[in-house]
Design a protein around this motif. Structure first.
Motif, PDB file in Angstrom:
ATOM      1  N   LYS A 158       0.601  -0.780   0.228  1.00 53.11           N
ATOM      2  CA  LYS A 158      -0.304   0.258   0.214  1.00 53.11           C
ATOM      3  C   LYS A 158       0.787   1.470  -0.328  1.00 53.11           C
ATOM      4  CE  LYS A 158      -3.161  -0.577   3.039  1.00 53.11           C
ATOM      5  NZ  LYS A 158      -3.894  -0.818   4.658  1.00 53.11           N
ATOM      6  N   THR A 161       2.510   3.865  -2.946  1.00 52.02           N
ATOM      7  CA  THR A 161       1.415   5.102  -4.000  1.00 52.02           C
ATOM      8  C   THR A 161       2.164   6.098  -3.539  1.00 52.02           C
ATOM      9  OG1 THR A 161      -0.074   4.905  -1.292  1.00 52.02           O
ATOM     10  CG2 THR A 161      -0.743   3.719  -3.524  1.00 52.02           C
ATOM     11  N   VAL A 162       2.650   5.804  -1.593  1.00 46.98           N
ATOM     12  CA  VAL A 162       3.597   7.316  -1.703  1.00 46.98           C
ATOM     13  C   VAL A 162       4.569   7.403  -2.600  1.00 46.98           C
ATOM     14  CG1 VAL A 162       5.761   8.268  -0.321  1.00 46.98           C
ATOM     15  CG2 VAL A 162       3.457   6.803   0.732  1.00 46.98           C
ATOM     16  N   LEU A 172      -1.253   5.598  -8.613  1.00 49.02           N
ATOM     17  CA  LEU A 172      -1.436   6.614  -8.047  1.00 49.02           C
ATOM     18  C   LEU A 172      -1.397   8.029  -9.377  1.00 49.02           C
ATOM     19  CD1 LEU A 172      -3.273   8.594  -6.033  1.00 49.02           C
ATOM     20  CD2 LEU A 172      -1.322   8.768  -4.686  1.00 49.02           C
ATOM     21  N   LEU A 189     -10.756   8.733 -10.456  1.00 46.31           N
ATOM     22  CA  LEU A 189     -10.653   8.489  -8.623  1.00 46.31           C
ATOM     23  C   LEU A 189     -11.477   7.551  -8.982  1.00 46.31           C
ATOM     24  CD1 LEU A 189     -11.187  11.737  -7.415  1.00 46.31           C
ATOM     25  CD2 LEU A 189      -8.862  10.778  -7.675  1.00 46.31           C
ATOM     26  N   LEU A 192      -9.681   4.384  -9.645  1.00 48.70           N
ATOM     27  CA  LEU A 192      -8.083   4.405  -8.573  1.00 48.70           C
ATOM     28  C   LEU A 192      -8.820   3.581  -7.164  1.00 48.70           C
ATOM     29  CD1 LEU A 192      -5.484   4.889  -7.248  1.00 48.70           C
ATOM     30  CD2 LEU A 192      -5.789   7.043  -6.550  1.00 48.70           C
ATOM     31  N   THR A 193     -10.422   3.891  -7.454  1.00 46.14           N
ATOM     32  CA  THR A 193     -10.858   3.629  -5.945  1.00 46.14           C
ATOM     33  C   THR A 193     -10.755   1.690  -6.296  1.00 46.14           C
ATOM     34  OG1 THR A 193     -11.867   5.760  -5.195  1.00 46.14           O
ATOM     35  CG2 THR A 193     -12.337   3.950  -4.315  1.00 46.14           C
ATOM     36  N   CYS A 196      -7.708  -0.200  -5.761  1.00 43.10           N
ATOM     37  CA  CYS A 196      -7.119  -0.271  -4.610  1.00 43.10           C
ATOM     38  C   CYS A 196      -8.599  -1.226  -3.714  1.00 43.10           C
ATOM     39  CB  CYS A 196      -7.887   0.629  -3.231  1.00 43.10           C
ATOM     40  SG  CYS A 196      -6.190   2.427  -4.297  1.00 43.10           S
ATOM     41  N   VAL A 197      -9.039  -0.995  -3.706  1.00 45.77           N
ATOM     42  CA  VAL A 197     -10.065  -2.340  -3.308  1.00 45.77           C
ATOM     43  C   VAL A 197     -10.382  -3.784  -4.196  1.00 45.77           C
ATOM     44  CG1 VAL A 197     -12.491  -2.670  -3.538  1.00 45.77           C
ATOM     45  CG2 VAL A 197     -12.374  -0.372  -3.104  1.00 45.77           C
ATOM     46  N   PHE A 200      -6.489  -4.504  -3.094  1.00 42.86           N
ATOM     47  CA  PHE A 200      -5.744  -4.561  -1.183  1.00 42.86           C
ATOM     48  C   PHE A 200      -6.775  -5.036   0.002  1.00 42.86           C
ATOM     49  CE2 PHE A 200      -2.341  -2.649  -2.624  1.00 42.86           C
ATOM     50  CZ  PHE A 200      -1.856  -1.475  -2.906  1.00 42.86           C
ATOM     51  N   LEU A 201      -7.686  -5.147  -0.887  1.00 41.34           N
ATOM     52  CA  LEU A 201      -9.553  -6.089   0.476  1.00 41.34           C
ATOM     53  C   LEU A 201      -8.859  -7.545   0.043  1.00 41.34           C
ATOM     54  CD1 LEU A 201     -11.919  -5.139   1.426  1.00 41.34           C
ATOM     55  CD2 LEU A 201     -13.137  -5.971  -0.083  1.00 41.34           C
ATOM     56  N   SER A 204      -6.450  -7.625   2.244  1.00 35.99           N
ATOM     57  CA  SER A 204      -6.791  -7.927   4.408  1.00 35.99           C
ATOM     58  C   SER A 204      -7.911  -8.548   4.198  1.00 35.99           C
ATOM     59  CB  SER A 204      -7.687  -6.613   3.943  1.00 35.99           C
ATOM     60  OG  SER A 204      -8.164  -6.209   5.126  1.00 35.99           O
ATOM     61  N   LEU A 205      -8.716  -9.482   3.356  1.00 36.99           N
ATOM     62  CA  LEU A 205      -9.592 -10.299   4.268  1.00 36.99           C
ATOM     63  C   LEU A 205      -8.694 -11.744   4.576  1.00 36.99           C
ATOM     64  CD1 LEU A 205     -12.873  -9.748   1.478  1.00 36.99           C
ATOM     65  CD2 LEU A 205     -11.861  -9.144   4.422  1.00 36.99           C
TER      66      LEU A 205
ATOM     67  N   GLU C  61     -12.358  -1.850   6.947  1.00 36.95           N
ATOM     68  CA  GLU C  61     -11.563  -1.870   5.308  1.00 36.95           C
ATOM     69  C   GLU C  61     -11.854  -1.132   4.309  1.00 36.95           C
ATOM     70  OE1 GLU C  61     -10.573  -5.287   5.268  1.00 36.95           O
ATOM     71  OE2 GLU C  61     -11.388  -5.767   6.470  1.00 36.95           O
ATOM     72  N   ALA C  65      -8.228  -1.032   3.073  1.00 33.44           N
ATOM     73  CA  ALA C  65      -8.571  -1.450   1.206  1.00 33.44           C
ATOM     74  C   ALA C  65      -7.549  -0.151   1.012  1.00 33.44           C
ATOM     75  CB  ALA C  65      -9.486  -2.034   1.060  1.00 33.44           C
ATOM     76  N   ILE C  66      -7.692   0.871   0.677  1.00 31.32           N
ATOM     77  CA  ILE C  66      -7.453   2.410  -0.072  1.00 31.32           C
ATOM     78  C   ILE C  66      -6.673   2.878   0.961  1.00 31.32           C
ATOM     79  CG2 ILE C  66      -8.059   4.827  -0.550  1.00 31.32           C
ATOM     80  CD1 ILE C  66     -11.095   3.429  -1.098  1.00 31.32           C
ATOM     81  N   PRO C  67      -5.394   2.847   0.690  1.00 29.68           N
ATOM     82  CA  PRO C  67      -4.039   3.341   1.304  1.00 29.68           C
ATOM     83  C   PRO C  67      -4.174   5.189   2.087  1.00 29.68           C
ATOM     84  CG  PRO C  67      -3.087   2.611  -0.894  1.00 29.68           C
ATOM     85  CD  PRO C  67      -4.900   2.476  -1.145  1.00 29.68           C
ATOM     86  N   LEU C  69      -3.220   7.837   1.244  1.00 30.81           N
ATOM     87  CA  LEU C  69      -2.774   9.338   0.641  1.00 30.81           C
ATOM     88  C   LEU C  69      -3.843   9.163  -0.830  1.00 30.81           C
ATOM     89  CD1 LEU C  69      -0.857  11.142  -0.397  1.00 30.81           C
ATOM     90  CD2 LEU C  69       0.705   9.366  -1.810  1.00 30.81           C
ATOM     91  N   LEU C  74      -8.555  11.700  -2.633  1.00 30.03           N
ATOM     92  CA  LEU C  74     -10.297  10.988  -3.688  1.00 30.03           C
ATOM     93  C   LEU C  74     -11.245  12.670  -2.202  1.00 30.03           C
ATOM     94  CD1 LEU C  74     -10.388   7.649  -2.188  1.00 30.03           C
ATOM     95  CD2 LEU C  74     -10.951   8.361  -4.299  1.00 30.03           C
ATOM     96  N   LEU C 164       2.255  13.408   4.560  1.00 30.68           N
ATOM     97  CA  LEU C 164       1.540  13.020   3.049  1.00 30.68           C
ATOM     98  C   LEU C 164       1.087  14.642   2.324  1.00 30.68           C
ATOM     99  CD1 LEU C 164       0.729   9.128   2.949  1.00 30.68           C
ATOM    100  CD2 LEU C 164       2.720  10.288   2.404  1.00 30.68           C
TER     101      LEU C 164
END
Lengths: 221, 257, 219
Positions: A158, A161-162, A172, A189, A192-193, A196-197, A200-201, A204-205, C61, C65-67, C69, C74, C164
């Motif tokens: 994650k 992104t930096v 990003l 956007l 992007l969202t 990410c979901v 990364f989701l 995470s699960l 979540e 899930a969404i960093p 930054l 957003l 950031l």
């Protein structure tokens, strides 16, 4: 608000490439951080004179400063000393610097979490310190560390992104680029969202599943 | 005589399993009822339904004539009238003894501090623990904590006191001090519902024994009849288990060669 | 013309201090909202209400899930579009740090409350305490020791993540530093100073968290 889906489709190839860059940077950082951490953890556990103090200082320094500052230092400051580094290289170096410190902590905590009783029972059946380490401590430390290691791997992924701040073309950066060029902010956007979901989701699960399976205490991030 | 507490056709389920089946039980004011039975027979659950820690699923439950199985029941108000003491006492560890005792009277019943304090100290003195007034629970033994837990409930001036296996977690030498307190309450005419495994105590303090198994009341009666001539076979088996140790044959002296 | 590093640093100090004040302001406000939001989250999550739990889980979540930054972008780009709200980037940063921080602190609070013996809740209810009284007088005070070390670690992360904000245009300490570098070209010195600044702010917190954890460790 309607979405310009036609436009989104034209950007998909670029985003696919961006995901590739994200994964590339992330995975390399994970591997290099792990290598650094293994060396460090060994030095800590064996309490190698002087070096273990160096490792402790490194860990404190890397964990108490932001990734962005570390990144800017490597990318902007070092060139003035004669070292010119690409954004990609700066990203890898910095993320290894930070990731190595976090993973060192995880491994150290994993070793310390092995119950004292294990050491005692190992010694009482006559194992040498080396055998104790190899057959009792390290395997158990490894299993105890797994959830925290995995959590930190996700964290590193994650944090990629930096590195968009030094023009590494991950997701990003690609999004910002398209917004600047075409002003399709809403569409970009959204992509992007979703990315990410999708990326990364599940991780995470999966982590939650691993934690439940192993049912051990958490350390690290 | 109308009962203070009345269970009528009382039912409760844990998911699919029915843990209380058509229980009918009346308790008069001032009566001491001891509930006995094997593990899992529902005796603790019955108690916990009386102060709302467990939800009922059918039948009636009345306290001084007021129907409790009503969605409009204010359980906060009921809980001030029905005090409960737990097996693990559960004193509030971050507060001193006196603060544990004052929390309910001051914050729930909004009484005057002077009056609540006087009552708390008097009750502490009665159980012989006034000198522990400012101590913290972790500094006290199990028996001391349990006596204070009883006082904590008494400070709310309840009409009924429920005791859920209150000596089960105590070291044997501390059981007596707690049972003496409960006996004192019985003598003073407080209505008590007690779940316990202490047979001798049950025999000494109860006005009535209620024997349960698998969610039903199998028999009830005065203590002497129950302990000497139980009417049901299950009750007989149950009591035999408790006299098991007394009737163990002596281990024969072994030949040491 | 400044002749030595320390002279340069001294001249740059006012500008850096201004930026540092902004960084600390963002961090402190973020920490404040994260703490308040986190305690609320933790209490709500232990009420046993299924709908509530699901909502909180979705919120958690989303922020996992969404960093952070990405969240900053957003909010910064998205707020004007979706809600016709144009708020200064400073407050975008505070909002994001507060919401993200609240989810993290919330999980810590929830874990701490759940680790208390169930009997505490029952004993409190049995003397007639109302819900808020139960949490305020009995549960939260006892959960406090368990909550504090991990929460301090989250505060450290909020302070680091506030860096950031420079990427959405807030003139905080990094921006201030970059402006000085543009004039003086002393990038090693300034970035080194920024490095030191964050270390001096964060290290005491990390150390304090460790000390408290050791001191309050229950067996």
């Amino acid at each position: 608000m309607t979405l310009d889906t036609a436009f989104i489709l034209t950007t998909l190839p670029a985003f696919l490439k961006a995901v590739g860059v994200t994964l590339q940077v992330g995975l390399i950082a994970i591997v290099t951080s792990l290598l650094v951490a293994l060396v460090n953890a060994t030095l800590l556990v064996l309490r190698t004179p002087y070096l273990w103090r160096l490792v402790k200082a490194y860990v404190e320094l890397a964990r108490n400063t932001p990734l962005l500052i570390q990144l800017f230092f490597v990318y902007f400051a070092l060139p003035s000393l004669g070292l010119k580094i690409s954004g990609f290289a700066a990203a890898i170096i910095t993320m290894t610097f930070m990731g190595g410190a976090y993973l060192t902590e995880v491994l150290r905590a994993g070793v310390e979490a092995v119950p004292r009783a294990q050491l005692e029972s190992g010694r009482s059946i006559g194992l040498s310190e080396g055998q104790l380490l190899r057959h009792v401590v390290l395997p158990q430390a490894g299993i105890l560390s797994l959830p925290a290691l995995f959590a930190n791997f996700i964290f590193l992924l994650k944090e990629t992104t930096v590195v968009s701040a030094v023009a590494v073309p991950e997701i990003l950066y690609t999004t910002k680029n398209y917004i600047a060029l075409y002003y399709k902010t809403y569409e970009m956007l959204t992509v992007l969202t979703l990315l990410c979901v999708l990326l990364f989701l599940p991780l995470s699960l999966l982590l939650r599943h691993v934690e439940r399976r192993l049912q051990h205490a958490q350390f690290g991030v | 005589m109308s009962a203070l507490i009345e269970f009528q056709g009382f039912n409760k389920f844990f998911g699919e399993q029915q843990v209380l089946k058509d229980v009918d039980l009346k308790v008069a004011a001032g009566e001491v009822v001891v509930i006995l039975g094997p593990s899992g027979c529902g005796k603790s659950t019955l108690l916990r339904c009386l102060n709302g820690l467990e939800q009922a699923h059918g039948g009636h439950l009345r306290l001084a004539g007021q129907e409790l199985l009503d969605p409009r029941t204010d359980w906060r108000e009921i809980r001030q009238r029905v005090g409960m003491v737990f097996q693990s006492y559960h004193l509030f560890g971050h507060m001193s003894v006196i603060d544990n005792l004052l929390l309910g009277p001051l914050k729930v019943q909004k009484r005057e501090r002077a009056e609540a304090l006087a009552q708390a100290e008097a009750l502490l003195a009665r159980v012989g623990l006034l000198d522990k007034r400012d101590a913290f629970p972790r500094q006290l033994s199990g028996g001391q904590q349990q006596r204070i837990a009883i006082v904590r409930s008494l400070c709310m001036n309840p009409e009924v006191m429920l005791f859920d296996e209150v000596t089960a977690a105590l070291d044997p030498e501390m059981v007596k001090e707690v049972l003496q307190v409960i006996q004192g309450l019985a003598r003073d005419g407080m209505t008590l519902l007690i779940v316990t495994h202490e047979m001798a105590f049950a025999r000494a303090v109860a006005d009535r024994i209620v024997f349960m198994e698998a969610g039903r009341i199998l028999e009830q009666g005065d203590p002497e009849s129950f302990f000497t001539q139980p009417r049901t076979a299950r009750a007989q088996q149950f009591l035999e288990k408790f006299s098991f140790v007394e009737s163990l044959p002596k281990t024969l002296h072994k030949e040491l060669s | 013309m400044p002749s030595s590093a320390s002279e340069l640093l001294l001249q740059a100090l006012p500008q850096l201090a201004g930026g540092a004040a902004q960084t600390l302001a963002i961090s402190l406000l973020g920490i404040l909202f994260a703490t308040l939001g986190g305690v609320l989250y933790g209490v709500l999550a232990t009420l046993g209400n299924r709908a509530l739990n699901i909502t909180l889980q979705v919120y958690l979540e989303l922020f996992r899930a969404i960093p952070v930054l990405v969240w900053l972008y957003l909010v910064f780009f998205g707020l004007p579009i979706f809600f016709a709200l144009s708020i200064p980037s400073f407050w975008c940063a505070v909002l994001v740090l507060g919401l993200w921080g609240a989810s993290e602190v919330g999980e810590v609070v929830r874990g701490a409350l759940r680790s208390l013996p169930r009997g505490q809740r029952e004993a409190g209810l049995s003397i007639g305490l109302a819900g808020w009284q139960l949490y305020g007088y009995v549960l939260l005070p006892q959960a406090l020791k368990r909550m504090t070390p991990p929460t301090i670690n989250i505060y450290t992360r909020i302070i680091k993540t506030s860096s950031l904000a420079v990427l959405i245009g807030v003139v905080e300490v990094i921006k201030a530093g970059q402006q000085i570098i543009e004039r003086t070209y002393e990038s090693v010195l300034i970035y080194g100073a920024l490095f030191l600044f964050f270390f001096i702010v964060c290290y005491p917190l990390s150390a304090a968290s460790r000390v408290l954890e050791r001191r309050w460790a229950h067996s």
